[in-house]
Design an enzyme around this catalytic site. Structure first.
Site, PDB file in Angstrom:
ATOM      1  N   ASP A 315       0.838  -1.186   0.000  1.00 36.61           N
ATOM      2  CA  ASP A 315       0.000   0.000   0.000  1.00 36.61           C
ATOM      3  C   ASP A 315       0.885   1.252   0.000  1.00 36.61           C
ATOM      4  O   ASP A 315       1.833   1.352   0.778  1.00 36.61           O
ATOM      5  CB  ASP A 315      -0.888  -0.030   1.245  1.00 36.61           C
ATOM      6  CG  ASP A 315      -1.846   1.134   1.330  1.00 36.61           C
ATOM      7  OD1 ASP A 315      -2.710   1.241   0.441  1.00 36.61           O
ATOM      8  OD2 ASP A 315      -1.739   1.923   2.284  1.00 36.61           O
ATOM      9  N   GLU A 350       1.650  -0.494  -5.133  1.00 37.51           N
ATOM     10  CA  GLU A 350       0.725   0.595  -5.439  1.00 37.51           C
ATOM     11  C   GLU A 350       1.631   1.821  -5.574  1.00 37.51           C
ATOM     12  O   GLU A 350       2.087   2.368  -4.567  1.00 37.51           O
ATOM     13  CB  GLU A 350      -0.298   0.799  -4.320  1.00 37.51           C
ATOM     14  CG  GLU A 350      -1.279   1.917  -4.643  1.00 37.51           C
ATOM     15  CD  GLU A 350      -2.220   2.235  -3.491  1.00 37.51           C
ATOM     16  OE1 GLU A 350      -3.388   2.551  -3.755  1.00 37.51           O
ATOM     17  OE2 GLU A 350      -1.781   2.170  -2.324  1.00 37.51           O
TER      18      GLU A 350
END
Length: 599
Positions: A315, A350
């Site tokens: 993330d 990401e």
């Protein structure tokens, strides 16, 4: 001085007891052992910034208390009234709960903060990953995926173990899932503003320590993780964990003291004047330029790899390489590549955060996969009717303008957890997030979406048919693109969040999949697309050199064709045959090779 980074941190069973080691810059650290509500404190010995002690026995619940100066303005948070969770904790005895007491100096928190449980660390060398780039990734939230599944026993719903249920395995196999990508299953805490609103964090992207599993989602701890992974592997399905190493749930200067802040506040990145850096948009950012923080990240990855997982999705991954700016040659990339276990795992970035230079699509190492938001937006634009054929072709071709390697590193997706569902893309032009309690200001405000007719649910057959055509066209594009496709759970059967494009705070039927109301025809269509991709003798990450592009009339593409929004035909040789993929804005997508798939 002892080599601090060589010391095993955490709780390690040893002959005659358990050795505890924790990194802290405090003046004094105590180990706290619990027997029910009774607490026994043991002094720890300092060696550099590592504190150690050994206690008899191995069946311990424990935490730490750290003594020292308290001056938040100078990033000093030492408060012995705060029970602190071991940053290397592997299991917890209870979930985290949000409370103003966590941030109040001098208020004891031993009754509300979880205690870590001593478990034997995993040491086995993991099997090679099942998942290979190009296979279907299926993103799911363990709780939302299982809470309303009628075949799963009520006592098992919401837990990781439910993924091993035969009905779940049958569904995953029907879709041809190569790997499930689990949204965070580590223990997280609600953001401060949610409890007063009667809301809970449904996604889990607010962890406190990186390795401890959520007692609600994974009540069986590490053993439950390993056993569930093993069952999925037996079914031919790999597991990718979505992990958060960009921040921790202690939040900004007004947040609670739960672990890092009370032990080693330098783990959080700061400006020269001591202000917490907020590159993750959550109030704090882990400082991966510090060797100790990187060591903790790598230790966490090894721990989960030894439980059998195939790889990891990071993330807000640019935070891993900040020091303070993003550095494509950051030490952590070389450390992962050199590690005998981690170098075999799948790594997915990401590739953006809100920090300076935070958009880094295409700049991660050559062996990493990356979420591709350009694919998401340009595929949507084409089927919405305001996109260019040239842009769509570039994304279908694996985004070769971004990923220069022979095999595309693009993770292609049209919808993910943090945005409109696939069905809602064609039903809502604007977000409808009022239930989140932020006056509809949260979530993406400019998503590429549209509505056929009136927003929301509607009975008009023509409008429903138009929405279905849009959804099927996007799905067909996803499965017929070069790279690695990712589908979010429920999008294969038309899940809706009623226009909420930021369902993080909706741990309820908004985000819990409605298995009884699935669109069976759409589900079968997705299964057919997946089987077509899987059975086609084609390398779906590496066909670009073989591609021939033609306009919809069969002639060569002209500049005018590329600029138009009409579409094109992609011709791919397969042995002595040819696969023709037609992307036609008026009629959808079709694939011809002895049989036709209509969208």
């Amino acid at each position: 001085m002892t080599n601090q980074l060589a010391l095993p941190l955490g709780a390690t069973p040893v002959p005659g007891g358990t050795r505890f080691a924790v990194r802290s810059t405090a003046e004094r650290v105590e180990l706290c052992l619990f027997d029910g509500a009774d607490e026994r404190r043991l002094a720890m010995t300092r060696d550099g910034d590592v504190w150690t002690t050994t206690a008899p026995g191995t069946n311990h619940l424990y935490g730490y208390r750290a003594h020292g100066e308290y001056d938040p303005g100078r990033n000093l948070w030492f408060d012995p009234a705060k029970l602190l969770v071991d940053p290397y904790a592997l299991e917890l005895d209870r979930p985290f709960i949000q409370s103003p007491r966590l941030a109040a100096y001098g208020e004891d928190t031993a009754d509300i903060v979880p205690r870590a449980r001593v478990v034997t660390p995993l040491t086995d060398t993991p099997a090679p990953p099942l998942f290979r780039p190009g296979g279907l990734i299926y993103e799911l939230n363990v709780r939302g995926f299982t809470m309303r599944h009628p075949a799963i026993p009520p006592e098992q719903r919401g837990t990781l173990a439910a993924l091993a249920h035969p009905a779940v395995l049958d569904h995953l196999r029907k879709l041809g899932v190569a790997a499930v990508e689990l949204m965070p299953i580590t223990a997280a805490i609600d953001e401060r503003h949610l409890p007063p609103l009667g809301l809970r964090n449904a996604w889990g992207y607010n962890p406190v320590v990186p390795m401890a599993l959520c007692p609600e989602r994974v009540p069986g701890g590490v053993a439950e993780l390993a056993s569930t992974v093993a069952v999925l592997r037996q079914a031919g399905i790999g597991v990718i964990l979505d992990l958060v190493f960009n921040h921790m749930g202690e939040s900004d200067i007004h947040g609670g003291t739960l672990s890092f802040r009370g032990l080693d506040p330098d783990a959080y990145a700061r400006t020269t004047d001591g202000t917490l850096i907020n590159d993750a948009g959550t109030g704090n950012t882990l400082d991966a330029s510090r060797p100790g923080v990187r060591a903790m990240i790598l230790d966490s990855l090894r721990h989960f790899a030894r439980a059998g997982v195939d790889g990891f999705r990071f993330d807000l991954a640019p935070v891993l390489a900040r020091g303070p700016g993003f550095d494509a040659r950051a030490p952590i990339f070389a450390e992962i590549a050199a590690d005998p276990i981690l170098s075999t795992r799948i790594m997915i970035a990401e590739p953006w955060d809100i920090g300076p230079g935070g958009y880094q699509l295409g700049n991660f190492p050559e062996h990493w996969l990356e979420w591709n938001d350009k694919y998401r937006d340009q595929v949507r634009r084409f089927w919405r009717g305001d996109g260019r054929a040239g842009d769509l072709a570039t994304r279908i071709a694996g985004s070769a303008d971004i990923f220069s390697s022979t095999a595309s590193r693009s993770v292609n997706f049209v919808a993910a957890h943090d945005g409109f569902t696939l069905a809602d893309l064609a039903a809502y032009a604007q977000r409808h997030n009022h239930a989140n309690g932020e006056d509809n200001r949260d979530g993406h405000g400019d998503e590429v979406s549209w509505n056929h007719g009136q927003e929301g649910a509607i009975d008009d057959p023509a409008i429903r048919a138009a929405r279905t055509r849009s959804v099927r066209a996007m799905l067909a594009t996803l499965f017929l693109s070069r790279g690695t496709p990712m589908l979010t759970a429920g999008d294969e059967f038309g899940r809706s969040q009623n226009g909420n494009n930021n369902g993080y705070a909706q741990d309820n039927e908004t985000t819990w999949l409605d298995w009884e109301a699935r669109d069976a025809a759409l589900e079968d269509f997705v299964a057919q697309l997946s089987a077509f991709r899987r059975d086609m003798p084609l390398d779906w990450t590496d066909w670009l050199a073989k591609a021939e592009w033609r306009n919809l009339s069969g002639g060569p593409m002209t500049p005018e064709d590329w600029d138009s929004g009409n579409g094109f035909a992609l011709h791919l040789p397969i042995g002595d045959e040819k696969l023709i993929l037609r992307f036609d804005h008026r009629h959808g997508v079709s694939a011809i090779r002895g049989r036709l798939l209509e969208s």
